[in-house]
Scaffold this motif. Structure first.
Motif, PDB file in Angstrom:
ATOM      1  N   PHE A 176      52.425 -60.823 133.480  1.00 56.70           N
ATOM      2  CA  PHE A 176      51.130 -60.778 132.800  1.00 56.70           C
ATOM      3  C   PHE A 176      50.811 -62.129 132.178  1.00 56.70           C
ATOM      4  CE2 PHE A 176      48.095 -59.522 129.569  1.00 56.70           C
ATOM      5  CZ  PHE A 176      47.488 -58.389 130.056  1.00 56.70           C
ATOM      6  N   ARG A 177      51.819 -62.698 131.532  1.00 52.29           N
ATOM      7  CA  ARG A 177      51.640 -63.969 130.826  1.00 52.29           C
ATOM      8  C   ARG A 177      51.497 -65.121 131.830  1.00 52.29           C
ATOM      9  NH1 ARG A 177      49.332 -66.668 127.417  1.00 52.29           N
ATOM     10  NH2 ARG A 177      50.173 -68.778 127.354  1.00 52.29           N
ATOM     11  N   GLN A 178      52.388 -65.099 132.824  1.00 56.51           N
ATOM     12  CA  GLN A 178      52.376 -66.231 133.761  1.00 56.51           C
ATOM     13  C   GLN A 178      51.111 -66.207 134.615  1.00 56.51           C
ATOM     14  OE1 GLN A 178      56.271 -65.886 135.621  1.00 56.51           O
ATOM     15  NE2 GLN A 178      57.251 -67.036 133.977  1.00 56.51           N
ATOM     16  N   GLN A 179      50.541 -65.028 134.831  1.00 51.41           N
ATOM     17  CA  GLN A 179      49.295 -64.937 135.600  1.00 51.41           C
ATOM     18  C   GLN A 179      48.069 -65.130 134.709  1.00 51.41           C
ATOM     19  OE1 GLN A 179      48.669 -64.572 138.835  1.00 51.41           O
ATOM     20  NE2 GLN A 179      50.824 -64.556 139.428  1.00 51.41           N
TER      21      GLN A 179
ATOM     22  N   ASP B 246      46.297 -59.256 139.913  1.00 47.52           N
ATOM     23  CA  ASP B 246      47.143 -60.373 139.497  1.00 47.52           C
ATOM     24  C   ASP B 246      48.525 -59.981 138.991  1.00 47.52           C
ATOM     25  OD1 ASP B 246      45.236 -62.200 140.242  1.00 47.52           O
ATOM     26  OD2 ASP B 246      44.208 -62.096 138.314  1.00 47.52           O
ATOM     27  N   VAL B 247      48.680 -58.784 138.450  1.00 46.03           N
ATOM     28  CA  VAL B 247      50.016 -58.379 137.992  1.00 46.03           C
ATOM     29  C   VAL B 247      50.731 -57.577 139.076  1.00 46.03           C
ATOM     30  CG1 VAL B 247      51.333 -57.079 136.264  1.00 46.03           C
ATOM     31  CG2 VAL B 247      49.345 -58.409 135.562  1.00 46.03           C
ATOM     32  N   VAL B 248      50.005 -56.641 139.684  1.00 46.87           N
ATOM     33  CA  VAL B 248      50.667 -55.776 140.672  1.00 46.87           C
ATOM     34  C   VAL B 248      50.567 -56.382 142.082  1.00 46.87           C
ATOM     35  CG1 VAL B 248      50.768 -53.406 141.572  1.00 46.87           C
ATOM     36  CG2 VAL B 248      50.195 -53.798 139.180  1.00 46.87           C
ATOM     37  N   GLY B 249      49.593 -57.299 142.277  1.00 47.05           N
ATOM     38  CA  GLY B 249      49.536 -58.000 143.561  1.00 47.05           C
ATOM     39  C   GLY B 249      48.775 -57.267 144.655  1.00 47.05           C
TER      40      GLY B 249
END
Lengths: 347, 347
Positions: free
Chosen positions: B320-323, B171-174
């Motif tokens: 991090f927050r938005q995900q 989710d952060v690195v995709g």
């Protein structure tokens, strides 16, 4: 003249057998006259390889037939027990029977480590024989001890590693009063996992070694210590990461140099210098990894070792033998054992 | 428009404070309009730094005064307890009180790790929050989890690391369905120390992660896995050796290039390409190391971090927050805890 040293070379071991081990044997006896090499393996294969060479002192190369080969994938303990006529078992038995001084192989690490302990046997007082490769640093080489197959060592094992490593670095590599450090996750004394915390004070109080404290992995390539003491799992991580990062850096720099015309032209000019620099950082230049603390010398060379590395390992064995390292280690360990036993007797 | 994320930046932490953290704050709010940066530290010092910049959205930088500074050498637990008005404690309290979403600092690792757990607190179900830096590989980046201060982890800790790391990488690195591997001293399943042998079957059976087995340290730089699971002592060795070998290789290549005239001329041509290549392998390009599994986000940047690294860490926090990574980790861990508790209730 120095004593002649008899080195068994496993002609069947490694990715480049039999060509490279046989070539190494020929080169070794040609270069130095205090060496006899005994090649173990399939006689007709070895003789066919040897026939490619002329003008070498043939009387100083012997062939001892061994009809079996231990493959890398075989479970070591079973292989050593079952394949009595393998090049590894036959070679180690020559050392055991004192018909040879040392054994060098690029074959199965597991089989060499197990066979070394089971066939050649541990020196009196040695609890666990460590595998100790020399790794390159900015300043030369350091001994990384232990990288063997037996993980989860105890503090007293690590203390023995420190002692054996010190003797090796002083007498084989020629570094006076070698600096001993323990691999840690910080430089402060309170850092460490349970093993390191327990080992640290023992090393600090250990007579006869030059203990300089903890070493962080960051400082290993800079050459801050001569003897790098660690448990085998950690040693394996360090050794393998050295290999992996070295190869990755070279690949990335090569592809970087091919990016544009300007770099391509420059690359032609800098290639020799870069190649030479990286060669100085190539572990294969430093021979093999000795399995210390045995009654004879056993040296493991890299599975992909070429003649140059195997030849260096043979020379290493000569130095090891002529400096009587085994005797020194044995004397040291027996002394320690006696000291450790004395209080019990008094009690 | 995406939700605005409030990131605290410790203006007093690291070798380059206050200049670099303040510069990073200015650059971050200038580049993206979904960020508010709260700088903690000595107000007059921060304001004097800020006054060097014009033309940035001043309303999106706030300063919260903190009169004390925790030094790197201070014992972390004591420092967090005593220095209530330090930039670290004040910053972490803002996250705790939900007046900020994340905290970024280049200051004392120990204090940040302790403070993160003590002040911000662990998410429900998380046993041990791991520190998980991204490390460069030939193929991109991998998450090395855990490199924190708490060594000697248990198998269930490592299983949680694998899960948290998978969520982060996805989710952060995709990276879709990230490959998880455990650091081992061989590729075969029977290899390993006691911890790895016990953890391996648990990871194999663990649902929701893409476990691919063991990874030898040699294969880490080649990018064979996305989430590299290990105990913190081993993680520390890997991370620090990456740094040490990188710096040693660069030094050796540079000195190699200065060896003769031919190389010197070539060096002028290849320098930009080599520099760019090595930049791709420089960990500082990938932001900081998050301390996962807390109720808020805490990110540790390198002690020598420059504005570019701190800015990347700020952007990482936004992602991090938005995900909603914290919520995802918490949901996952609570689910696990409930599952683990159910059989007991039935019994």
């Amino acid at each position: 003249m120095a004593e002649t040293v008899r080195v068994v070379v496993d002609a069947m071991g490694g990715d480049n057998a039999p060509a490279e081990p046989v070539k190494a044997a020929v080169e070794a006896v040609t270069e130095r006259d205090d060496i006899v090499v005994i090649l173990t393996g399939k006689q007709e294969v070895i003789e066919s390889e040897l026939s490619k060479f002329q003008n070498y002192p043939k009387e100083r190369i012997q062939v001892v037939n061994a009809t079996e080969v231990i493959e890398t994938a075989e479970p070591p303990v079973v292989a050593i027990r079952k394949k009595k006529d393998s090049s590894i078992v036959v070679g180690l038995n020559l050392v055991k029977k004192q018909e040879a001084d040392a054994f060098v192989s690029s074959g199965s690490s597991g089989a060499i480590l197990v066979g070394g302990q089971v066939i050649v046997g541990r020196s009196k007082g040695v609890q666990r024989p460590p595998l100790a490769p020399l790794i390159p640093t900015e300043k030369g080489v350091s001994l990384l001890i232990d990288c063997g197959a037996n993980v989860d060592a105890r503090p007293d094992h690590l203390v023995q590693f420190a002692k054996m490593g010190s003797i090796y670095m002083e007498d084989v590599v020629g570094i006076k009063n070698p600096r001993v450090a323990i691999v840690n996750n910080g430089a402060e004394e309170e850092k460490g996992n349970a093993l390191v915390k327990e080992t640290f004070p023992l090393l600090k109080e250990c007579p006869g070694i030059n203990f300089i404290g903890s070493i962080e992995a960051r400082d290993i390539p800079a050459g801050y210590a001569d003897v790098i003491v660690c448990e085998a799992f950690v040693g394996n991580v360090i050794l393998k990461l050295y290999e992996g990062l070295g190869s990755t850096f070279m690949k990335m720099i090569k592809s970087g140099l091919m990016k544009d015309t300007r770099s391509k032209v420059g690359a032609l000019l800098v290639k020799p210098a870069i190649k030479e620099t990286m060669k100085a950082f190539d572990a294969s230049e430093y021979g093999g990894a000795p399995l210390l603390g045995l009654k004879g010398l056993v040296v493991k060379t890299h599975g992909s070792a070429k003649a140059v590395e195997i030849r260096h390992a043979i020379f290493q064995c000569v130095q090891f033998r002529q400096q009587k390292i085994n005797e020194k280690i044995a004397a040291h360990m027996v002394e320690e054992t006696q000291k450790a036993e004395t209080p019990k007797e008094e009690a």
